[in-house]
Scaffold this motif. Structure first.
Motif, PDB file in Angstrom:
ATOM      1  N   VAL A  21       0.622  -1.024   0.023  1.00 15.64           N
ATOM      2  CA  VAL A  21      -0.071   0.052   0.076  1.00 15.64           C
ATOM      3  C   VAL A  21       1.003   1.281  -0.093  1.00 15.64           C
ATOM      4  CG1 VAL A  21      -1.671   1.342   1.329  1.00 15.64           C
ATOM      5  CG2 VAL A  21      -1.938  -0.985   1.087  1.00 15.64           C
ATOM      6  N   TRP A  22       1.855   1.262   0.883  1.00 10.81           N
ATOM      7  CA  TRP A  22       2.503   2.380   0.800  1.00 10.81           C
ATOM      8  C   TRP A  22       3.321   2.809  -0.201  1.00 10.81           C
ATOM      9  CZ3 TRP A  22       1.972   5.614   5.201  1.00 10.81           C
ATOM     10  CH2 TRP A  22       2.891   6.506   5.231  1.00 10.81           C
ATOM     11  N   LYS A  23       3.912   1.798  -0.759  1.00 11.97           N
ATOM     12  CA  LYS A  23       4.677   2.181  -2.289  1.00 11.97           C
ATOM     13  C   LYS A  23       3.706   2.359  -3.369  1.00 11.97           C
ATOM     14  CE  LYS A  23       9.004   0.147  -0.770  1.00 11.97           C
ATOM     15  NZ  LYS A  23      10.198  -0.897  -1.137  1.00 11.97           N
ATOM     16  N   ASP A  24       2.661   2.094  -3.259  1.00  3.97           N
ATOM     17  CA  ASP A  24       1.823   2.205  -4.583  1.00  3.97           C
ATOM     18  C   ASP A  24       1.486   3.548  -4.867  1.00  3.97           C
ATOM     19  OD1 ASP A  24      -0.012   2.007  -6.704  1.00  3.97           O
ATOM     20  OD2 ASP A  24      -0.963   0.285  -5.680  1.00  3.97           O
ATOM     21  N   LYS A  25       2.429   3.900  -6.292  1.00  2.00           N
ATOM     22  CA  LYS A  25       2.318   5.323  -6.703  1.00  2.00           C
ATOM     23  C   LYS A  25       0.941   5.797  -7.165  1.00  2.00           C
ATOM     24  CE  LYS A  25       6.736   5.834  -6.302  1.00  2.00           C
ATOM     25  NZ  LYS A  25       7.255   6.167  -5.051  1.00  2.00           N
ATOM     26  N   ARG A  26      -0.014   4.869  -7.313  1.00  2.00           N
ATOM     27  CA  ARG A  26      -1.275   5.245  -7.827  1.00  2.00           C
ATOM     28  C   ARG A  26      -2.007   5.852  -6.437  1.00  2.00           C
ATOM     29  NH1 ARG A  26      -3.349  -0.503  -9.566  1.00  2.00           N
ATOM     30  NH2 ARG A  26      -2.187  -0.801  -7.713  1.00  2.00           N
ATOM     31  N   LEU A  27      -1.742   5.755  -5.515  1.00  2.00           N
ATOM     32  CA  LEU A  27      -2.154   6.155  -4.085  1.00  2.00           C
ATOM     33  C   LEU A  27      -1.698   7.563  -3.621  1.00  2.00           C
ATOM     34  CD1 LEU A  27      -2.537   2.859  -2.019  1.00  2.00           C
ATOM     35  CD2 LEU A  27      -4.134   3.688  -3.749  1.00  2.00           C
ATOM     36  N   GLY A  28      -2.669   8.382  -3.266  1.00  2.00           N
ATOM     37  CA  GLY A  28      -2.223   9.707  -2.747  1.00  2.00           C
ATOM     38  C   GLY A  28      -2.426   9.600  -1.297  1.00  2.00           C
ATOM     39  N   GLY A  29      -2.169  10.646  -0.683  1.00  2.00           N
ATOM     40  CA  GLY A  29      -2.275  10.977   0.815  1.00  2.00           C
ATOM     41  C   GLY A  29      -3.610  10.582   1.471  1.00  2.00           C
ATOM     42  N   LYS A  73     -10.857   4.182  -4.998  1.00  2.00           N
ATOM     43  CA  LYS A  73      -9.717   4.002  -5.625  1.00  2.00           C
ATOM     44  C   LYS A  73      -9.001   2.775  -4.824  1.00  2.00           C
ATOM     45  CE  LYS A  73      -5.784   6.196  -7.676  1.00  2.00           C
ATOM     46  NZ  LYS A  73      -5.315   7.358  -7.951  1.00  2.00           N
ATOM     47  N   LEU A  74      -9.140   2.702  -3.466  1.00  2.00           N
ATOM     48  CA  LEU A  74      -8.364   1.493  -2.901  1.00  2.00           C
ATOM     49  C   LEU A  74      -9.122   0.235  -3.245  1.00  2.00           C
ATOM     50  CD1 LEU A  74      -8.471   3.187   0.696  1.00  2.00           C
ATOM     51  CD2 LEU A  74      -6.595   2.112  -0.559  1.00  2.00           C
ATOM     52  N   GLU A  75     -10.533   0.250  -3.389  1.00  2.00           N
ATOM     53  CA  GLU A  75     -11.133  -0.981  -3.992  1.00  2.00           C
ATOM     54  C   GLU A  75     -10.581  -1.467  -5.332  1.00  2.00           C
ATOM     55  OE1 GLU A  75     -15.374  -2.928  -3.646  1.00  2.00           O
ATOM     56  OE2 GLU A  75     -15.478  -1.187  -4.398  1.00  2.00           O
ATOM     57  N   LYS A  76     -10.615  -0.457  -6.253  1.00  2.00           N
ATOM     58  CA  LYS A  76     -10.141  -0.540  -7.668  1.00  2.00           C
ATOM     59  C   LYS A  76      -8.747  -0.879  -7.614  1.00  2.00           C
ATOM     60  CE  LYS A  76      -9.507   1.780 -11.952  1.00  2.00           C
ATOM     61  NZ  LYS A  76      -9.424   3.362 -12.533  1.00  2.00           N
ATOM     62  N   CYS A  77      -7.904  -0.577  -6.872  1.00  2.00           N
ATOM     63  CA  CYS A  77      -6.481  -1.400  -6.818  1.00  2.00           C
ATOM     64  C   CYS A  77      -6.419  -2.573  -5.928  1.00  2.00           C
ATOM     65  CB  CYS A  77      -5.603  -0.049  -6.063  1.00  2.00           C
ATOM     66  SG  CYS A  77      -5.419   1.455  -6.871  1.00  2.00           S
ATOM     67  N   GLY A  78      -7.436  -2.880  -5.452  1.00  2.00           N
ATOM     68  CA  GLY A  78      -7.494  -4.374  -4.861  1.00  2.00           C
ATOM     69  C   GLY A  78      -6.789  -4.570  -3.468  1.00  2.00           C
ATOM     70  N   TYR A  79      -7.123  -3.108  -2.678  1.00  2.00           N
ATOM     71  CA  TYR A  79      -6.500  -3.254  -1.313  1.00  2.00           C
ATOM     72  C   TYR A  79      -7.610  -3.627  -0.452  1.00  2.00           C
ATOM     73  CZ  TYR A  79      -1.949  -1.704  -3.155  1.00  2.00           C
ATOM     74  OH  TYR A  79      -0.934  -1.583  -3.930  1.00  2.00           O
ATOM     75  N   ILE A  80      -8.892  -3.098  -0.705  1.00  2.00           N
ATOM     76  CA  ILE A  80     -10.162  -3.532   0.108  1.00  2.00           C
ATOM     77  C   ILE A  80     -10.937  -3.999  -0.729  1.00  2.00           C
ATOM     78  CG2 ILE A  80      -9.486  -1.697   1.674  1.00  2.00           C
ATOM     79  CD1 ILE A  80     -11.588  -0.063   0.534  1.00  2.00           C
ATOM     80  N   VAL A  81     -11.942  -4.811  -0.166  1.00  2.00           N
ATOM     81  CA  VAL A  81     -13.115  -5.314  -0.749  1.00  2.00           C
ATOM     82  C   VAL A  81     -14.405  -4.519   0.287  1.00  2.00           C
ATOM     83  CG1 VAL A  81     -14.849  -6.889  -0.679  1.00  2.00           C
ATOM     84  CG2 VAL A  81     -12.355  -7.431  -1.229  1.00  2.00           C
ATOM     85  N   ILE A  82     -15.167  -3.858  -0.379  1.00  2.00           N
ATOM     86  CA  ILE A  82     -16.619  -2.985   0.100  1.00  2.00           C
ATOM     87  C   ILE A  82     -17.863  -3.864  -0.165  1.00  2.00           C
ATOM     88  CG2 ILE A  82     -17.877  -1.096   0.229  1.00  2.00           C
ATOM     89  CD1 ILE A  82     -15.207   0.314  -1.000  1.00  2.00           C
ATOM     90  N   ASN A  83     -18.413  -4.394   1.023  1.00  2.00           N
ATOM     91  CA  ASN A  83     -19.661  -5.191   0.790  1.00  2.00           C
ATOM     92  C   ASN A  83     -20.772  -4.327   1.456  1.00  2.00           C
ATOM     93  OD1 ASN A  83     -18.876  -7.853   0.090  1.00  2.00           O
ATOM     94  ND2 ASN A  83     -17.687  -7.945   1.763  1.00  2.00           N
ATOM     95  N   LYS A  84     -21.827  -3.841   0.676  1.00  2.00           N
ATOM     96  CA  LYS A  84     -22.880  -3.078   1.279  1.00  2.00           C
ATOM     97  C   LYS A  84     -23.747  -3.797   1.573  1.00  2.00           C
ATOM     98  CE  LYS A  84     -21.281   0.052  -2.647  1.00  2.00           C
ATOM     99  NZ  LYS A  84     -20.622   0.944  -1.958  1.00  2.00           N
ATOM    100  N   VAL A 100       2.932  -9.903   3.660  1.00  2.00           N
ATOM    101  CA  VAL A 100       4.093  -9.023   3.433  1.00  2.00           C
ATOM    102  C   VAL A 100       4.451  -8.293   4.651  1.00  2.00           C
ATOM    103  CG1 VAL A 100       4.609  -6.969   1.967  1.00  2.00           C
ATOM    104  CG2 VAL A 100       3.114  -8.636   1.076  1.00  2.00           C
ATOM    105  N   ALA A 101       5.855  -8.297   4.824  1.00  2.00           N
ATOM    106  CA  ALA A 101       6.216  -7.391   6.105  1.00  2.00           C
ATOM    107  C   ALA A 101       6.136  -5.869   5.913  1.00  2.00           C
ATOM    108  CB  ALA A 101       7.830  -7.542   6.087  1.00  2.00           C
ATOM    109  N   PRO A 102       5.381  -5.477   7.048  1.00  2.00           N
ATOM    110  CA  PRO A 102       5.210  -4.006   7.055  1.00  2.00           C
ATOM    111  C   PRO A 102       6.465  -3.021   7.078  1.00  2.00           C
ATOM    112  CG  PRO A 102       4.962  -4.914   9.317  1.00  2.00           C
ATOM    113  CD  PRO A 102       5.429  -6.161   8.354  1.00  2.00           C
ATOM    114  N   LEU A 103       6.194  -1.866   6.545  1.00  2.00           N
ATOM    115  CA  LEU A 103       7.069  -0.934   6.376  1.00  2.00           C
ATOM    116  C   LEU A 103       7.142  -0.093   7.508  1.00  2.00           C
ATOM    117  CD1 LEU A 103       9.367   0.522   4.729  1.00  2.00           C
ATOM    118  CD2 LEU A 103       7.333   1.889   3.611  1.00  2.00           C
TER     119      LEU A 103
END
Length: 108
Positions: A21-29, A73-84, A100-103
């Motif tokens: 997550v931290w290194k993914d350049k597609r994600l902003g602040g 965006k997080l869902e599109k990038c595959g980092y979360i799943v949102i169930n409504k 994966v080891a944390p940074l």
């Protein structure tokens, strides 16, 4: 003297932000803050939580509209799943970094 009650710590006083997550350049602040907020609220074993947008706003200190965009965006990038669930609440599952080891570790 009264009996001392035993305090049970059910939540760890830290959270992990994984390298994926931290290194993914597609994600902003905003995406990183929302992911961190979900990680803070998630169950330590299942990595699931169901906070309202209002709760995420309070914890992350960003606007509701920015949170909605970040969640998408997080869902599109595959980092979360949102169930409504019937329009009542969203149920979030964090997927990143299972093996994966944390940074970084953030203390709250």
């Amino acid at each position: 003297m009264g009996k001392r009650q035993k305090t049970v710590l059910t939540r760890k006083p830290f959270l992990w932000i994984h390298k994926l997550v931290w290194k993914d350049k597609r994600l902003g602040g905003s995406e990183l803050k929302v992911y961190g907020t979900l990680a803070m609220l998630a169950d330590n074993d299942t990595q699931q939580c169901f906070p309202s947008i209002k709760t995420i706003c309070k914890k992350s200190r960003i606007s509701a509209r920015s949170i909605i965009r970040a969640l998408q965006k997080l869902e599109k990038c595959g980092y979360i799943v949102i169930n409504k669930y019937h329009g009542e609440f969203n149920f979030y599952t964090l997927l990143a970094g299972v093996a994966v080891a944390p940074l970084f570790v953030f203390l709250f």
